[in-house]
Structures are given as C-alpha cells and as structure tokens.
Design a protein around this motif. Structure first.
Motif, mmCIF file in Angstrom:
data_model
loop_
_atom_site.group_PDB
_atom_site.id
_atom_site.type_symbol
_atom_site.label_atom_id
_atom_site.label_comp_id
_atom_site.label_asym_id
_atom_site.label_seq_id
_atom_site.Cartn_x
_atom_site.Cartn_y
_atom_site.Cartn_z
ATOM 1 N N GLU A 50 0.692 -1.197 0.162
ATOM 2 C CA GLU A 50 0.005 0.012 0.218
ATOM 3 C C GLU A 50 0.907 1.474 -0.173
ATOM 4 O O GLU A 50 0.551 2.147 -0.459
ATOM 5 N N VAL A 51 1.936 1.296 0.793
ATOM 6 C CA VAL A 51 2.821 2.515 0.894
ATOM 7 C C VAL A 51 3.680 2.836 -0.620
ATOM 8 O O VAL A 51 3.590 3.752 -1.026
ATOM 9 N N ILE A 52 3.956 1.305 -1.161
ATOM 10 C CA ILE A 52 4.574 1.495 -2.556
ATOM 11 C C ILE A 52 3.477 2.198 -3.513
ATOM 12 O O ILE A 52 3.838 2.963 -4.300
ATOM 13 N N ARG A 53 2.337 1.557 -3.501
ATOM 14 C CA ARG A 53 1.173 1.789 -4.337
ATOM 15 C C ARG A 53 0.923 3.344 -4.315
ATOM 16 O O ARG A 53 0.813 4.247 -5.386
ATOM 17 N N ARG A 54 0.821 3.918 -3.100
ATOM 18 C CA ARG A 54 0.376 5.322 -2.804
ATOM 19 C C ARG A 54 1.612 6.292 -3.308
ATOM 20 O O ARG A 54 1.423 7.206 -4.134
ATOM 21 N N GLN A 55 2.851 5.725 -3.213
ATOM 22 C CA GLN A 55 4.042 6.761 -3.771
ATOM 23 C C GLN A 55 3.974 6.620 -5.370
ATOM 24 O O GLN A 55 4.211 7.803 -5.820
ATOM 25 N N ASP A 74 -1.108 10.754 3.193
ATOM 26 C CA ASP A 74 -2.204 9.744 3.560
ATOM 27 C C ASP A 74 -1.632 8.714 4.256
ATOM 28 O O ASP A 74 -1.084 7.833 3.749
ATOM 29 N N ASN A 75 -1.853 8.503 5.629
ATOM 30 C CA ASN A 75 -1.570 7.285 6.550
ATOM 31 C C ASN A 75 -2.251 6.303 6.327
ATOM 32 O O ASN A 75 -3.530 6.318 6.105
ATOM 33 N N VAL A 76 -1.760 5.074 6.534
ATOM 34 C CA VAL A 76 -2.196 3.705 6.679
ATOM 35 C C VAL A 76 -2.184 2.965 8.034
ATOM 36 O O VAL A 76 -1.152 3.059 8.399
#
Length: 78
Positions: A50-55, A74-76
């Motif tokens: 998810e972090v890589i996708r958002r980046q 945007d925090n997960v």
C-alpha cells in the motif's frame, strides 16, 4: 526535514501495542502506517504494498516519477 530524500522515506510503526488508540497515536506522531507484533507476514506485505502503491500513484499523478516528493501524506493503519 531539510533533506527531501530522507523526508520522503515512509515510516511504519512496528509495536506490540495493537489497540486502535495505539495505532492512532502512532499515526498522529507522523508514522505512515502501523503494524502490531507479532508480525503477520501477510499484513506486513499488505502495508508495504500500500505504501509503495500510494507513492507510485502520487508520482504518476504529479509527474514526478523518479523524483523525491511528499507522497506519504495519507496514512495507512493496519
């Protein structure tokens, strides 16, 4: 942080504190995500994805692929 390369590194809290309040506190402290110990590999992989996708989405949207940016606003929480 003055060093943009370092400022764009996502930080995921990894703690034994798993209550919702603990997760919210970690996010409020500036973490980009939270995962509780003991680590469950599927949850760890999910949050990393998810972090890589958002980046990637942020950089594509803003035309900054390959550049340092603030892609982690945007925090997960997991």
């Amino acid at each position: 942080m003055s060093d943009k390369d370092k400022a764009s590194i996502p930080i995921i809290a990894m703690t034994a504190n798993a209550f919702e309040e603990d997760k919210r506190d970690a996010i409020a402290a500036g973490m980009n995500g939270h995962i509780a110990k003991p680590i469950q590999v599927d949850k760890l992989l999910s949050i990393l994805s998810e972090v890589i996708r958002r980046q990637s989405l942020y950089r594509l949207k803003n035309g900054t692929m390959g550049k340092t940016d603030d892609a982690f606003t945007d925090n997960v929480i997991y």
